[in-house]
Design a protein around this motif. Structure first.
Motif, PDB file in Angstrom:
ATOM      1  N   GLU A 176       0.839  -1.203   0.000  1.00 55.21           N
ATOM      2  CA  GLU A 176       0.000   0.000   0.000  1.00 55.21           C
ATOM      3  C   GLU A 176       0.874   1.254   0.000  1.00 55.21           C
ATOM      4  OE1 GLU A 176      -3.390   0.505   0.146  1.00 55.21           O
ATOM      5  OE2 GLU A 176      -3.822  -1.624  -0.078  1.00 55.21           O
ATOM      6  N   HIS A 177       1.864   1.263   0.867  1.00 53.62           N
ATOM      7  CA  HIS A 177       2.707   2.450   1.006  1.00 53.62           C
ATOM      8  C   HIS A 177       3.560   2.682  -0.234  1.00 53.62           C
ATOM      9  CE1 HIS A 177       6.441   4.558   2.157  1.00 53.62           C
ATOM     10  NE2 HIS A 177       5.583   5.353   2.770  1.00 53.62           N
ATOM     11  N   ASP A 178       4.292   1.653  -0.642  1.00 54.45           N
ATOM     12  CA  ASP A 178       5.230   1.833  -1.754  1.00 54.45           C
ATOM     13  C   ASP A 178       4.527   2.117  -3.069  1.00 54.45           C
ATOM     14  OD1 ASP A 178       7.191   1.301   0.091  1.00 54.45           O
ATOM     15  OD2 ASP A 178       7.711  -0.669  -0.714  1.00 54.45           O
ATOM     16  N   LEU A 179       3.435   1.427  -3.303  1.00 57.73           N
ATOM     17  CA  LEU A 179       2.794   1.559  -4.607  1.00 57.73           C
ATOM     18  C   LEU A 179       1.811   2.715  -4.683  1.00 57.73           C
ATOM     19  CD1 LEU A 179       2.116  -2.177  -5.521  1.00 57.73           C
ATOM     20  CD2 LEU A 179       4.146  -0.792  -5.961  1.00 57.73           C
ATOM     21  N   TRP A 180       1.142   3.024  -3.602  1.00 59.14           N
ATOM     22  CA  TRP A 180       0.013   3.945  -3.719  1.00 59.14           C
ATOM     23  C   TRP A 180       0.240   5.306  -3.062  1.00 59.14           C
ATOM     24  CZ3 TRP A 180      -3.535   2.636  -7.177  1.00 59.14           C
ATOM     25  CH2 TRP A 180      -3.511   1.321  -7.616  1.00 59.14           C
ATOM     26  N   THR A 181       1.373   5.503  -2.404  1.00 58.72           N
ATOM     27  CA  THR A 181       1.681   6.830  -1.876  1.00 58.72           C
ATOM     28  C   THR A 181       1.836   7.792  -3.049  1.00 58.72           C
ATOM     29  OG1 THR A 181       2.793   5.938   0.058  1.00 58.72           O
ATOM     30  CG2 THR A 181       3.352   8.179  -0.546  1.00 58.72           C
ATOM     31  N   GLY A 182       1.176   8.901  -2.966  1.00 61.96           N
ATOM     32  CA  GLY A 182       1.254   9.901  -4.026  1.00 61.96           C
ATOM     33  C   GLY A 182       0.310   9.651  -5.187  1.00 61.96           C
ATOM     34  N   SER A 183      -0.464   8.549  -5.128  1.00 67.11           N
ATOM     35  CA  SER A 183      -1.391   8.269  -6.227  1.00 67.11           C
ATOM     36  C   SER A 183      -2.776   8.824  -5.936  1.00 67.11           C
ATOM     37  CB  SER A 183      -1.502   6.760  -6.456  1.00 67.11           C
ATOM     38  OG  SER A 183      -2.113   6.147  -5.332  1.00 67.11           O
ATOM     39  N   GLY A 184      -2.943   9.392  -4.747  1.00 68.29           N
ATOM     40  CA  GLY A 184      -4.234   9.960  -4.394  1.00 68.29           C
ATOM     41  C   GLY A 184      -5.210   8.945  -3.812  1.00 68.29           C
ATOM     42  N   THR A 185      -4.760   7.720  -3.585  1.00 71.74           N
ATOM     43  CA  THR A 185      -5.678   6.710  -3.049  1.00 71.74           C
ATOM     44  C   THR A 185      -5.499   6.472  -1.554  1.00 71.74           C
ATOM     45  OG1 THR A 185      -4.184   4.895  -3.596  1.00 71.74           O
ATOM     46  CG2 THR A 185      -5.830   5.502  -5.254  1.00 71.74           C
ATOM     47  N   LEU A 186      -4.401   6.934  -0.960  1.00 75.38           N
ATOM     48  CA  LEU A 186      -4.184   6.754   0.482  1.00 75.38           C
ATOM     49  C   LEU A 186      -4.449   8.072   1.201  1.00 75.38           C
ATOM     50  CD1 LEU A 186      -0.854   4.706   0.650  1.00 75.38           C
ATOM     51  CD2 LEU A 186      -3.195   3.877   0.805  1.00 75.38           C
ATOM     52  N   ASP A 187      -5.164   7.981   2.327  1.00 75.60           N
ATOM     53  CA  ASP A 187      -5.364   9.209   3.092  1.00 75.60           C
ATOM     54  C   ASP A 187      -4.153   9.451   3.989  1.00 75.60           C
ATOM     55  OD1 ASP A 187      -5.653   7.685   5.435  1.00 75.60           O
ATOM     56  OD2 ASP A 187      -7.833   7.712   5.330  1.00 75.60           O
ATOM     57  N   ASP A 188      -4.047  10.669   4.513  1.00 76.35           N
ATOM     58  CA  ASP A 188      -2.876  11.056   5.302  1.00 76.35           C
ATOM     59  C   ASP A 188      -2.732  10.219   6.570  1.00 76.35           C
ATOM     60  OD1 ASP A 188      -2.210  12.946   3.429  1.00 76.35           O
ATOM     61  OD2 ASP A 188      -3.170  14.610   4.506  1.00 76.35           O
ATOM     62  N   ASP A 189      -3.855   9.883   7.223  1.00 81.77           N
ATOM     63  CA  ASP A 189      -3.780   9.082   8.448  1.00 81.77           C
ATOM     64  C   ASP A 189      -3.196   7.701   8.160  1.00 81.77           C
ATOM     65  OD1 ASP A 189      -4.842  11.111   9.999  1.00 81.77           O
ATOM     66  OD2 ASP A 189      -6.908  10.374   9.837  1.00 81.77           O
ATOM     67  N   TYR A 190      -3.662   7.077   7.085  1.00 81.55           N
ATOM     68  CA  TYR A 190      -3.124   5.759   6.737  1.00 81.55           C
ATOM     69  C   TYR A 190      -1.656   5.869   6.360  1.00 81.55           C
ATOM     70  CZ  TYR A 190      -2.516   1.107   4.959  1.00 81.55           C
ATOM     71  OH  TYR A 190      -2.056  -0.176   4.776  1.00 81.55           O
ATOM     72  N   GLU A 191      -1.299   6.919   5.672  1.00 82.19           N
ATOM     73  CA  GLU A 191       0.102   7.112   5.294  1.00 82.19           C
ATOM     74  C   GLU A 191       0.991   7.219   6.537  1.00 82.19           C
ATOM     75  OE1 GLU A 191       3.636   7.665   3.301  1.00 82.19           O
ATOM     76  OE2 GLU A 191       1.741   6.824   2.621  1.00 82.19           O
TER      77      GLU A 191
END
Length: 194
Positions: A65-80
């Motif tokens: 989740e972190h490596d692939l989807w950070t910056g893609s707009g699909t992860l919220d800040d809390d999850y990040e």
């Protein structure tokens, strides 16, 4: 024959029969005890590797989740923030050693399930990379090849949807094998059942 001698012979014969029956009962009981101890040791090792597999799958899911989807707009800040803290505090699993232990002590359905999880994870990673490469190509004015002619924006959307589907398929594969492990550890009531 003298009745006293006859009674003594019957008594000795009965004692021998009872003694032999007791001896063989002890041999069988000892064998069962040894087998139960062996099964218990294997069960303990299986339970340990299963807990380690669950932890490794959790780590891999969060890292995916972190490596692939950070910056893609699909992860919220809390999850990040959660993902960054989790990955910093957790040791990265050593998959080759873990898979070796799983091969030695795991059941065939769990071994097969973990293999499916790994393939789904690799598919998710590949689908994400395909999407990212297409976005970079579109940014450079190169239109990705699709089975049917579509606009560059639609091509990117299609690849993003494929990447998200692959991500969810990987998460489902993880959840399925974790459920199988839980059923084996909790649901049967006897140690080494398949």
């Amino acid at each position: 024959m003298d009745p006293t001698v006859m009674a003594a012979a019957i008594g000795v014969g009965g004692t021998v029969i009872v003694g032999l029956a007791g001896f063989w009962a002890t041999v069988r009981a000892t064998g069962k005890t040894i087998q139960a101890a062996r099964d218990s040791r294997i069960w303990d090792r299986r339970a340990k590797v299963y807990v380690d597999v669950i932890a490794a799958l959790g780590y891999r899911r969060i890292q995916r989740e972190h490596d692939l989807w950070t910056g893609s707009g699909t992860l919220d800040d809390d999850y990040e923030r959660y993902a960054v803290a989790y990955l910093a505090d957790s040791a990265q699993p050593k998959w080759p050693a873990l898979e070796s232990r799983l091969e030695a002590f795991g059941s065939q359905p769990v071994i097969t399930g973990v293999g499916a999880c790994t393939r789904a994870h690799m598919s998710a990673t590949a689908a994400f990379q395909t999407w990212q490469n297409a976005k970079a190509s579109i940014a450079q004015g190169i239109i990705p090849v699709e089975p049917e002619p579509v606009s560059p924006g639609q091509a990117a959307v299609n690849l993003r949807l494929a990447a998200e589907d692959a991500k969810w398929a990987a998460s489902k594969a993880d959840a399925d094998v974790i459920q199988r492990i839980r059923e084996e550890l909790q649901g049967k009531g006897h140690p080494l059942g398949q």
